[in-house]
Structure formats: C-alpha cells, structure tokens
Design a protein around this motif. Structure first.
Motif, PDB file in Angstrom:
ATOM      1  N   ALA A 250       0.836  -1.203   0.000  1.00 31.76           N
ATOM      2  CA  ALA A 250       0.000   0.000   0.000  1.00 31.76           C
ATOM      3  C   ALA A 250       0.869   1.250   0.000  1.00 31.76           C
ATOM      4  O   ALA A 250       0.590   2.225  -0.717  1.00 31.76           O
ATOM      5  N   LEU A 251       1.948   1.240   0.780  1.00 32.18           N
ATOM      6  CA  LEU A 251       2.854   2.387   0.839  1.00 32.18           C
ATOM      7  C   LEU A 251       3.575   2.583  -0.494  1.00 32.18           C
ATOM      8  O   LEU A 251       3.664   3.710  -1.007  1.00 32.18           O
ATOM      9  N   VAL A 252       4.090   1.502  -1.063  1.00 37.09           N
ATOM     10  CA  VAL A 252       4.812   1.578  -2.339  1.00 37.09           C
ATOM     11  C   VAL A 252       3.896   2.079  -3.454  1.00 37.09           C
ATOM     12  O   VAL A 252       4.263   2.965  -4.231  1.00 37.09           O
TER      13      VAL A 252
ATOM     14  N   ALA B 299       4.431   6.908  -8.274  1.00 41.66           N
ATOM     15  CA  ALA B 299       4.576   7.983  -9.269  1.00 41.66           C
ATOM     16  C   ALA B 299       5.486   9.089  -8.756  1.00 41.66           C
ATOM     17  O   ALA B 299       6.326   9.611  -9.490  1.00 41.66           O
ATOM     18  N   ARG B 300       5.359   9.447  -7.485  1.00 43.54           N
ATOM     19  CA  ARG B 300       6.182  10.521  -6.929  1.00 43.54           C
ATOM     20  C   ARG B 300       7.658  10.148  -6.894  1.00 43.54           C
ATOM     21  O   ARG B 300       8.538  10.958  -7.186  1.00 43.54           O
ATOM     22  N   LEU B 301       7.955   8.895  -6.532  1.00 47.73           N
ATOM     23  CA  LEU B 301       9.345   8.467  -6.404  1.00 47.73           C
ATOM     24  C   LEU B 301      10.026   8.247  -7.751  1.00 47.73           C
ATOM     25  O   LEU B 301      11.256   8.194  -7.830  1.00 47.73           O
TER      26      LEU B 301
ATOM     27  N   PRO C 149      13.373   5.830 -11.281  1.00 50.52           N
ATOM     28  CA  PRO C 149      12.277   5.363 -12.135  1.00 50.52           C
ATOM     29  C   PRO C 149      12.088   3.857 -12.079  1.00 50.52           C
ATOM     30  O   PRO C 149      13.043   3.093 -11.994  1.00 50.52           O
ATOM     31  N   SER C 150      10.823   3.445 -12.078  1.00 48.83           N
ATOM     32  CA  SER C 150      10.458   2.035 -12.134  1.00 48.83           C
ATOM     33  C   SER C 150       9.671   1.809 -13.410  1.00 48.83           C
ATOM     34  O   SER C 150       8.818   2.631 -13.758  1.00 48.83           O
ATOM     35  N   PRO C 151       9.931   0.735 -14.129  1.00 50.66           N
ATOM     36  CA  PRO C 151       9.313   0.554 -15.442  1.00 50.66           C
ATOM     37  C   PRO C 151       7.811   0.339 -15.431  1.00 50.66           C
ATOM     38  O   PRO C 151       7.140   0.579 -16.412  1.00 50.66           O
ATOM     39  N   GLN C 152       7.256  -0.107 -14.296  1.00 46.87           N
ATOM     40  CA  GLN C 152       5.823  -0.393 -14.291  1.00 46.87           C
ATOM     41  C   GLN C 152       5.241  -0.195 -12.902  1.00 46.87           C
ATOM     42  O   GLN C 152       5.953  -0.149 -11.908  1.00 46.87           O
ATOM     43  N   GLU C 153       3.907  -0.097 -12.865  1.00 46.55           N
ATOM     44  CA  GLU C 153       3.211   0.036 -11.595  1.00 46.55           C
ATOM     45  C   GLU C 153       3.445  -1.222 -10.760  1.00 46.55           C
ATOM     46  O   GLU C 153       3.414  -2.334 -11.287  1.00 46.55           O
ATOM     47  N   PRO C 154       3.680  -1.066  -9.462  1.00 43.35           N
ATOM     48  CA  PRO C 154       3.931  -2.244  -8.629  1.00 43.35           C
ATOM     49  C   PRO C 154       2.658  -3.065  -8.429  1.00 43.35           C
ATOM     50  O   PRO C 154       1.567  -2.529  -8.315  1.00 43.35           O
ATOM     51  N   THR C 155       2.814  -4.382  -8.407  1.00 43.99           N
ATOM     52  CA  THR C 155       1.717  -5.286  -8.076  1.00 43.99           C
ATOM     53  C   THR C 155       2.026  -5.915  -6.724  1.00 43.99           C
ATOM     54  O   THR C 155       3.185  -5.929  -6.277  1.00 43.99           O
ATOM     55  N   LEU C 156       1.006  -6.449  -6.073  1.00 42.38           N
ATOM     56  CA  LEU C 156       1.222  -7.109  -4.793  1.00 42.38           C
ATOM     57  C   LEU C 156       2.189  -8.279  -4.952  1.00 42.38           C
ATOM     58  O   LEU C 156       3.045  -8.515  -4.103  1.00 42.38           O
TER      59      LEU C 156
END
Length: 198
Positions: A32-34, A39-41, A46-53
């Motif tokens: 939830a925190l990640v 987007a802000r971090l 940079p991270s290539p994709q939205e994090p999944t659980l």
C-alpha cells in the motif's frame, strides 16, 4: 488496503518511531505504501511499471533473504497507528562485509516529509552499522538535483566525495549522481540507555 501493520518484531527508535524488517510479514501494508508513492518516487528512481502485490511480495522475499545472508539491512519506517504501526517510508543498508562498508538508501511518504523520521531512522541505522556491525565506511548516493537528500547527507556528517557523471539511467537520458561518504571515526555515536559511569 491499509498501510498499517501489526508486525510483532520492531526496533524501537523513539516513542513515535520504529523500524520493521522488510519481509513478507508486512507485504500488504508495504505494498500500500509503495503503490501510493510510486509515481512521486519515479522522479528520483524510475520504475518501469506500476507495482503489483505479487512483485512487492517477491521483492520482500529477496530483501528478507539478503537480511538473513547479512548483505542487507532492509527496514520499513513505522509510526504508531490503530493498534499497530503505519508505514511511512524505508531505510536500507546494502552491506559489503569484506570492505566493511555499506551504502545507505531511503525514501519517505510525501505526507511524512519534514518530521525528522528519516534523520532519526538513519542515525539509528548508522549507529548500528558503525557499532554492532563494525563497519568502517557508509556511502550515500543521490541525484545531484535532489536537494532534500543532499541536505540530509550533509546534516548527518557525510562528505561529498565527487559526482558520478551520467551514472543514473532515466527514460529521458542519464543523470549525474552525487557520492557522499561517512567514516566510522567521524560519526558521533549516540549514547546508549544506561551507559556511563553511574
């Protein structure tokens, strides 16, 4: 999904601040925190994709194993909330036992900035690194444009040793990285409770 955890193993830094090992035991709260900060971090890392659980859980499994191996000290920063602790950021040491050195990393939730959480968490972690772990040197790397992180490094006593030109890859091109370092002899060890001659 809540960013509050009832993890039982915590390192109490102060009444309003704890450090919690980043393992799968806190997967839901940590994800939830990640996800809230992704987007802000990205402007700093940079991270290539939205994090999944699932991806978060896999990352926590790796960090938990690295903790057991002694190559990393992966921690979440927590503050008291709802019978447990709300996660507000992370602090991390990547450890090289052979050279007795480590690289410190951190990030904090936007709503928790400016409250001294990272400063106090890093101070505790550095005291552990230079004390119990007997490390000689700690490094901190940050983009040259990240003024908040650079001020934090200087506040903690780190010395700017140089700029790594175009060392950080970003979608719009590589960026320069400032390299800071702190030696054990230059770190003022905080007094431990009960220490002293009586």
């Amino acid at each position: 999904m809540s960013d509050v955890t009832t993890a039982r193993f915590v390192w109490v830094v102060a009444d309003d601040l704890v450090l919690i090992p980043r393992t799968t035991a806190i997967a839901d709260a940590y994800h939830a925190l990640v996800a809230a900060n992704h987007a802000r971090l990205a402007q700093w890392s940079p991270s290539p994709q939205e994090p999944t659980l699932e991806a978060t859980r896999a990352a926590l499994e790796r960090s938990g194993q690295a903790w057991l191996d002694g190559t990393r000290l992966p921690l979440a920063i927590g503050v008291p909330a709802d019978g447990g602790h709300r996660l507000v950021g992370t602090v991390n040491l990547t450890i090289d036992a052979f050279t007795r050195s480590a690289e410190a990393g951190f990030w904090i939730d936007a709503a928790a900035e400016g409250r001294g959480y990272v400063t106090r968490a890093l101070t505790a972690v550095l005291a552990h690194a230079f004390g119990d772990l007997n490390l000689h040197r700690a490094e901190m790397r940050t983009l040259t444009t990240n003024d908040r992180s650079r001020r934090l490094a200087e506040r903690l006593g780190f010395t700017l040793e140089g700029v790594l030109r175009e060392a950080a890859p970003f979608p719009d091109g590589p960026r320069d990285v400032a390299l800071y370092a702190l030696l054990a002899r230059d770190f003022p060890m905080p007094s431990r409770p009960g220490a002293g001659s009586g």
